[in-house]
Design a protein around this motif. Structure first.
Motif, PDB file in Angstrom:
ATOM      1  N   THR A  91       0.866  -1.086   0.132  1.00  0.00           N
ATOM      2  CA  THR A  91       0.138  -0.004  -0.083  1.00  0.00           C
ATOM      3  C   THR A  91       0.883   1.174   0.041  1.00  0.00           C
ATOM      4  O   THR A  91       1.736   1.610   1.029  1.00  0.00           O
ATOM      5  N   ALA A  92       0.754   2.019  -1.035  1.00  0.00           N
ATOM      6  CA  ALA A  92       1.470   3.359  -1.027  1.00  0.00           C
ATOM      7  C   ALA A  92       0.790   4.152  -2.293  1.00  0.00           C
ATOM      8  O   ALA A  92       0.278   3.733  -3.061  1.00  0.00           O
ATOM      9  N   VAL A  93       1.577   5.181  -2.418  1.00  0.00           N
ATOM     10  CA  VAL A  93       1.305   6.081  -3.692  1.00  0.00           C
ATOM     11  C   VAL A  93       2.468   5.722  -4.580  1.00  0.00           C
ATOM     12  O   VAL A  93       3.650   5.832  -4.307  1.00  0.00           O
ATOM     13  N   TYR A  94       1.948   5.224  -5.825  1.00  0.00           N
ATOM     14  CA  TYR A  94       3.389   5.083  -6.778  1.00  0.00           C
ATOM     15  C   TYR A  94       3.310   5.905  -7.755  1.00  0.00           C
ATOM     16  O   TYR A  94       2.381   6.556  -8.416  1.00  0.00           O
ATOM     17  N   GLY A 118       5.671  12.190 -11.993  1.00  0.00           N
ATOM     18  CA  GLY A 118       4.064  12.134 -12.311  1.00  0.00           C
ATOM     19  C   GLY A 118       3.687  12.574 -10.833  1.00  0.00           C
ATOM     20  O   GLY A 118       4.330  12.737  -9.934  1.00  0.00           O
ATOM     21  N   GLN A 119       2.252  12.763 -10.957  1.00  0.00           N
ATOM     22  CA  GLN A 119       1.592  13.107  -9.570  1.00  0.00           C
ATOM     23  C   GLN A 119       1.339  11.880  -8.844  1.00  0.00           C
ATOM     24  O   GLN A 119       1.046  12.072  -7.613  1.00  0.00           O
ATOM     25  N   GLY A 120       1.404  10.749  -9.066  1.00  0.00           N
ATOM     26  CA  GLY A 120       1.292   9.521  -8.462  1.00  0.00           C
ATOM     27  C   GLY A 120      -0.134   8.745  -8.523  1.00  0.00           C
ATOM     28  O   GLY A 120      -1.168   9.530  -8.737  1.00  0.00           O
ATOM     29  N   THR A 121      -0.109   7.766  -8.225  1.00  0.00           N
ATOM     30  CA  THR A 121      -1.518   6.998  -8.133  1.00  0.00           C
ATOM     31  C   THR A 121      -1.672   5.838  -6.986  1.00  0.00           C
ATOM     32  O   THR A 121      -0.624   5.515  -6.678  1.00  0.00           O
ATOM     33  N   GLN A 122      -2.764   5.973  -6.262  1.00  0.00           N
ATOM     34  CA  GLN A 122      -2.871   5.293  -4.934  1.00  0.00           C
ATOM     35  C   GLN A 122      -3.069   4.009  -5.188  1.00  0.00           C
ATOM     36  O   GLN A 122      -4.126   3.680  -5.843  1.00  0.00           O
ATOM     37  N   VAL A 123      -2.475   2.849  -4.522  1.00  0.00           N
ATOM     38  CA  VAL A 123      -2.533   1.591  -4.378  1.00  0.00           C
ATOM     39  C   VAL A 123      -2.735   1.316  -2.978  1.00  0.00           C
ATOM     40  O   VAL A 123      -2.310   1.520  -1.957  1.00  0.00           O
ATOM     41  N   THR A 124      -3.927   0.571  -2.763  1.00  0.00           N
ATOM     42  CA  THR A 124      -4.160   0.183  -1.379  1.00  0.00           C
ATOM     43  C   THR A 124      -4.551  -1.264  -1.378  1.00  0.00           C
ATOM     44  O   THR A 124      -5.549  -1.651  -2.201  1.00  0.00           O
ATOM     45  N   VAL A 125      -4.214  -1.916  -0.573  1.00  0.00           N
ATOM     46  CA  VAL A 125      -4.392  -3.520  -0.469  1.00  0.00           C
ATOM     47  C   VAL A 125      -4.791  -3.827   0.840  1.00  0.00           C
ATOM     48  O   VAL A 125      -4.484  -3.554   1.852  1.00  0.00           O
TER      49      VAL A 125
END
Length: 127
Positions: A91-94, A118-125
């Motif tokens: 889980t992190a901002v990628y 880039g601005q990032g994309t959130q991944v939550t597990v």
């Protein structure tokens, strides 16, 4: 000007998979070595994977090796990160980033070499 835009993040259960994309504007994408980095809350940003401008060489961090893979499509100016067997620790901002001054396929693992982000994309597990 050149810009990077990530997409593909979201919520996934433990053991699931996601594919992140990073679309680059401009004409010089194939001249950049590219990388994926991530940052979890309260932690420092860290390397996930890097790939040479030709796609011939890659490096994947120990923490995700065997589960994540990096690739690119220079004809479409797009970078990818395929993530499998995800855990809550992922889980992190990628973020995707470009090493615009890279010399051929020489890979750099230090964030300081990457000068376009880039601005990032959130991944939550979830557990």
């Amino acid at each position: 000007q050149v810009q990077l835009v990530e997409s593909g993040g979201g919520l996934v259960e433990t053991g699931g998979s996601l594919r992140l994309s990073c679309a680059a504007s401009g004409r010089a994408f194939s001249h950049y070595n590219m990388g994926w980095f991530r940052q979890a809350p309260g932690e420092e940003r860290s390397l996930v994977a890097v790939i040479s401008m030709t796609g011939d060489s890659t490096y994947v961090a120990d923490s995700v090796r065997g589960r994540f893979s990096i690739s690119r499509d220079n004809r479409k100016s797009t970078l990818f990160l395929q993530m499998s067997s995800l855990t809550p620790d992922d889980t992190a901002v990628y973020y995707c980033a470009a090493h615009r001054t890279a010399y051929f396929d020489t890979l750099r693992r230090d964030m300081r070499y990457y000068d376009l982000w880039g601005q990032g994309t959130q991944v939550t597990v979830s557990s």
